[in-house]
Design a protein around this motif. Sequence first.
Motif, mmCIF file in Angstrom:
data_model
loop_
_atom_site.group_PDB
_atom_site.id
_atom_site.type_symbol
_atom_site.label_atom_id
_atom_site.label_comp_id
_atom_site.label_asym_id
_atom_site.label_seq_id
_atom_site.Cartn_x
_atom_site.Cartn_y
_atom_site.Cartn_z
ATOM 1 N N GLY A 12 -10.914 8.345 4.916
ATOM 2 C CA GLY A 12 -11.165 7.808 6.251
ATOM 3 C C GLY A 12 -10.145 6.785 6.713
ATOM 4 N N GLY A 13 -9.342 6.250 5.822
ATOM 5 C CA GLY A 13 -8.228 5.357 6.215
ATOM 6 C C GLY A 13 -8.608 3.915 6.460
ATOM 7 N N GLY A 14 -9.812 3.494 6.112
ATOM 8 C CA GLY A 14 -10.226 2.108 6.343
ATOM 9 C C GLY A 14 -9.736 1.157 5.262
ATOM 10 N N GLU A 15 -10.063 -0.127 5.467
ATOM 11 C CA GLU A 15 -9.632 -1.149 4.512
ATOM 12 C C GLU A 15 -10.341 -0.967 3.157
ATOM 13 O OE1 GLU A 15 -7.035 -3.068 5.157
ATOM 14 O OE2 GLU A 15 -7.295 -3.582 3.057
ATOM 15 N N GLY A 16 -11.614 -0.570 3.215
ATOM 16 C CA GLY A 16 -12.384 -0.341 1.992
ATOM 17 C C GLY A 16 -11.753 0.736 1.137
ATOM 18 N N GLU A 17 -11.326 1.817 1.798
ATOM 19 C CA GLU A 17 -10.675 2.926 1.076
ATOM 20 C C GLU A 17 -9.400 2.456 0.390
ATOM 21 O OE1 GLU A 17 -8.763 6.087 3.479
ATOM 22 O OE2 GLU A 17 -7.283 5.655 1.935
ATOM 23 N N ARG A 18 -8.632 1.640 1.105
ATOM 24 C CA ARG A 18 -7.370 1.166 0.533
ATOM 25 C C ARG A 18 -7.602 0.277 -0.687
ATOM 26 N NH1 ARG A 18 -2.903 -0.648 4.735
ATOM 27 N NH2 ARG A 18 -3.739 0.180 6.639
ATOM 28 N N LYS A 19 -8.625 -0.586 -0.583
ATOM 29 C CA LYS A 19 -8.904 -1.482 -1.716
ATOM 30 C C LYS A 19 -9.426 -0.687 -2.914
ATOM 31 C CE LYS A 19 -9.587 -5.968 0.323
ATOM 32 N NZ LYS A 19 -10.537 -6.848 0.972
ATOM 33 N N ALA B 5 -8.763 2.420 -3.549
ATOM 34 C CA ALA B 5 -7.613 3.165 -4.084
ATOM 35 C C ALA B 5 -6.720 2.240 -4.918
ATOM 36 C CB ALA B 5 -6.816 3.789 -2.942
ATOM 37 N N ALA B 6 -6.559 1.002 -4.448
ATOM 38 C CA ALA B 6 -5.725 0.047 -5.192
ATOM 39 C C ALA B 6 -6.343 -0.239 -6.566
ATOM 40 C CB ALA B 6 -5.564 -1.240 -4.392
ATOM 41 N N THR B 7 -7.665 -0.317 -6.601
ATOM 42 C CA THR B 7 -8.347 -0.542 -7.891
ATOM 43 C C THR B 7 -8.132 0.661 -8.812
ATOM 44 O OG1 THR B 7 -10.015 -1.680 -6.593
ATOM 45 C CG2 THR B 7 -10.547 -1.280 -8.883
ATOM 46 N N LEU B 8 -8.206 1.861 -8.211
ATOM 47 C CA LEU B 8 -7.971 3.083 -8.997
ATOM 48 C C LEU B 8 -6.528 3.121 -9.512
ATOM 49 C CD1 LEU B 8 -9.397 5.715 -9.861
ATOM 50 C CD2 LEU B 8 -8.557 6.759 -7.774
ATOM 51 N N GLY B 9 -5.590 2.713 -8.664
ATOM 52 C CA GLY B 9 -4.175 2.676 -9.048
ATOM 53 C C GLY B 9 -3.935 1.689 -10.176
ATOM 54 N N PHE B 10 -4.681 0.587 -10.151
ATOM 55 C CA PHE B 10 -4.564 -0.438 -11.196
ATOM 56 C C PHE B 10 -5.173 0.076 -12.510
ATOM 57 C CE2 PHE B 10 -6.639 -3.976 -13.425
ATOM 58 C CZ PHE B 10 -5.527 -4.754 -13.720
ATOM 59 N N LEU B 11 -6.393 0.612 -12.419
ATOM 60 C CA LEU B 11 -7.086 1.065 -13.640
ATOM 61 C C LEU B 11 -6.470 2.342 -14.214
ATOM 62 C CD1 LEU B 11 -10.799 0.407 -12.611
ATOM 63 C CD2 LEU B 11 -9.426 -0.907 -14.224
ATOM 64 N N GLY B 12 -5.922 3.181 -13.320
ATOM 65 C CA GLY B 12 -5.317 4.443 -13.765
ATOM 66 C C GLY B 12 -4.151 4.228 -14.712
ATOM 67 N N ALA B 13 -3.467 3.100 -14.539
ATOM 68 C CA ALA B 13 -2.297 2.819 -15.391
ATOM 69 C C ALA B 13 -2.698 2.498 -16.825
ATOM 70 C CB ALA B 13 -1.508 1.661 -14.806
ATOM 71 N N ASP C 87 0.837 -1.206 0.000
ATOM 72 C CA ASP C 87 0.000 0.000 0.000
ATOM 73 C C ASP C 87 0.875 1.260 0.000
ATOM 74 O OD1 ASP C 87 -2.593 1.317 0.304
ATOM 75 O OD2 ASP C 87 -1.838 1.895 2.277
ATOM 76 N N ALA C 88 1.971 1.208 0.796
ATOM 77 C CA ALA C 88 2.887 2.360 0.865
ATOM 78 C C ALA C 88 3.536 2.606 -0.492
ATOM 79 C CB ALA C 88 3.953 2.113 1.930
ATOM 80 N N LEU D 34 -5.399 13.957 -18.204
ATOM 81 C CA LEU D 34 -6.319 12.954 -17.659
ATOM 82 C C LEU D 34 -5.589 12.034 -16.675
ATOM 83 C CD1 LEU D 34 -9.263 11.956 -18.054
ATOM 84 C CD2 LEU D 34 -8.368 10.295 -19.677
ATOM 85 N N SER D 35 -4.384 11.627 -17.060
ATOM 86 C CA SER D 35 -3.609 10.730 -16.207
ATOM 87 C C SER D 35 -3.249 11.395 -14.881
ATOM 88 C CB SER D 35 -2.329 10.321 -16.939
ATOM 89 O OG SER D 35 -2.061 8.984 -16.713
ATOM 90 N N VAL D 36 -2.805 12.657 -14.951
ATOM 91 C CA VAL D 36 -2.453 13.367 -13.718
ATOM 92 C C VAL D 36 -3.699 13.489 -12.832
ATOM 93 C CG1 VAL D 36 -1.632 15.553 -12.758
ATOM 94 C CG2 VAL D 36 -0.517 14.596 -14.751
ATOM 95 N N LEU D 37 -4.853 13.771 -13.465
ATOM 96 C CA LEU D 37 -6.098 13.915 -12.686
ATOM 97 C C LEU D 37 -6.487 12.590 -12.007
ATOM 98 C CD1 LEU D 37 -8.264 16.267 -14.936
ATOM 99 C CD2 LEU D 37 -7.095 16.818 -12.808
ATOM 100 N N VAL D 38 -6.206 11.455 -12.672
ATOM 101 C CA VAL D 38 -6.488 10.140 -12.056
ATOM 102 C C VAL D 38 -5.689 9.991 -10.758
ATOM 103 C CG1 VAL D 38 -6.108 7.646 -12.318
ATOM 104 C CG2 VAL D 38 -7.153 8.921 -14.177
ATOM 105 N N TYR D 39 -4.384 10.381 -10.825
ATOM 106 C CA TYR D 39 -3.548 10.223 -9.622
ATOM 107 C C TYR D 39 -3.864 11.292 -8.563
ATOM 108 C CZ TYR D 39 -1.375 6.587 -12.233
ATOM 109 O OH TYR D 39 -1.200 5.429 -12.936
ATOM 110 N N VAL D 40 -4.330 12.447 -9.009
ATOM 111 C CA VAL D 40 -4.792 13.450 -8.034
ATOM 112 C C VAL D 40 -6.016 12.889 -7.307
ATOM 113 C CG1 VAL D 40 -5.875 15.724 -7.809
ATOM 114 C CG2 VAL D 40 -3.845 15.476 -9.210
ATOM 115 N N ALA D 41 -6.924 12.239 -8.072
ATOM 116 C CA ALA D 41 -8.119 11.623 -7.472
ATOM 117 C C ALA D 41 -7.710 10.535 -6.475
ATOM 118 C CB ALA D 41 -9.001 11.033 -8.566
ATOM 119 N N TYR D 42 -6.685 9.759 -6.837
ATOM 120 C CA TYR D 42 -6.163 8.714 -5.945
ATOM 121 C C TYR D 42 -5.717 9.333 -4.617
ATOM 122 C CZ TYR D 42 -3.136 4.936 -4.253
ATOM 123 O OH TYR D 42 -2.560 3.962 -3.478
#
Lengths: 82, 248
Positions: free
Chosen positions: B150-157, B159-167, B90-91, B134-142
């Motif tokens: 809120g820092g929960g597990e749901g948020e992390r998952k 975000a991980a999906t966004l990080g995967f799809l953003g690429a 995650d880090a 568009l790409s920069v905006l995806v990572y800004v959204a991330y």
Amino acid sequence: MTHHATSQATPTVSSTIPGEFRPVEQAAPQRDGTVLMIEAYAFVWMILMIFVLTGYLRQRRLDARIARLESAIDRVIEREQP
Amino acid sequence: MHVLMKSCASARSSARLLDIAFVSLLTLATLGVLITVHLIFLRTPVEAQMGIVQKIFYFHVPSAYAMYLGATACFLGSTAYLFRISDRRDALARAGAEVAVAFGAVVLATGPLWAVKAWGHYWTWEPRLTTSLLSVLVYVAYLLLRSFGGGGEGERKFAATLGFLGALNLPLIHFSVRKWSGQHPEVVTGQGGGLQHVDMRITFIIAMLTFTFLAGTLLWFRFRLWSTEARLRRLEKEALEFNVGEES
């Protein structure tokens, strides 16, 4: 001398006084390339410095909090040990 | 007891090795920056048509490449996190997104300053510029999600999906000029003849290497930051078990 004074006193009316403003045709106003390059260079280092500085400050804050928590836990463990 | 002491000693020595590696990378990045600045301003010739403003190219293109590196790190961290939950993965994803946004901001700031001289306007909605934004905006959204989620597990998952799809947008940026024939120059990869002077080529290669070291250093730096925060979270849980706070 007299002639010079007379010519100074008489206001000269130029025949090229603009009566309208027209844009340069088929060309955008040009900016100085050196200034643009310096601006770009300044942006690069400003963005990277802000990035490093915010990270450094946050790291220091986190390290301090971890140190406080660890010493608090250590004190409790020491108290509870017989 | 002996085993515990041995494992503590090995952890300390590996931490020391990592510190040495980090300082070495930082030194390389710093030296690289000094050499690159020297080459750009004192050695590389001024370009015949565009003049001195062409020198923006030597930090605009490497910044775009560094943005790709950050985005790739985010993609790898996010994908790995979706397979198995771990603080380190995650880090890495979060650090990668931050590096992508920082260098993306550099690209979006320096590009228009070159464009105003070359094209006569700061911005145009041509394919490479639009996909880059568009790409920069995806990572800004991330990053916004990570900051306010809120820092929960749901948020992390999520975000991980966004990080995967953003690429998925990254190859589009690269091939957009060829596919949709935009205005953006293709000096490095295209058929335009490339950099015509040997000093231009040397400066460009050194700049690319420097920005690789710079991106690596910043990525590592932010990775350490988010790993420390994860450690703080674990410690806070432990402290709750002992019923202690920071002020105790």
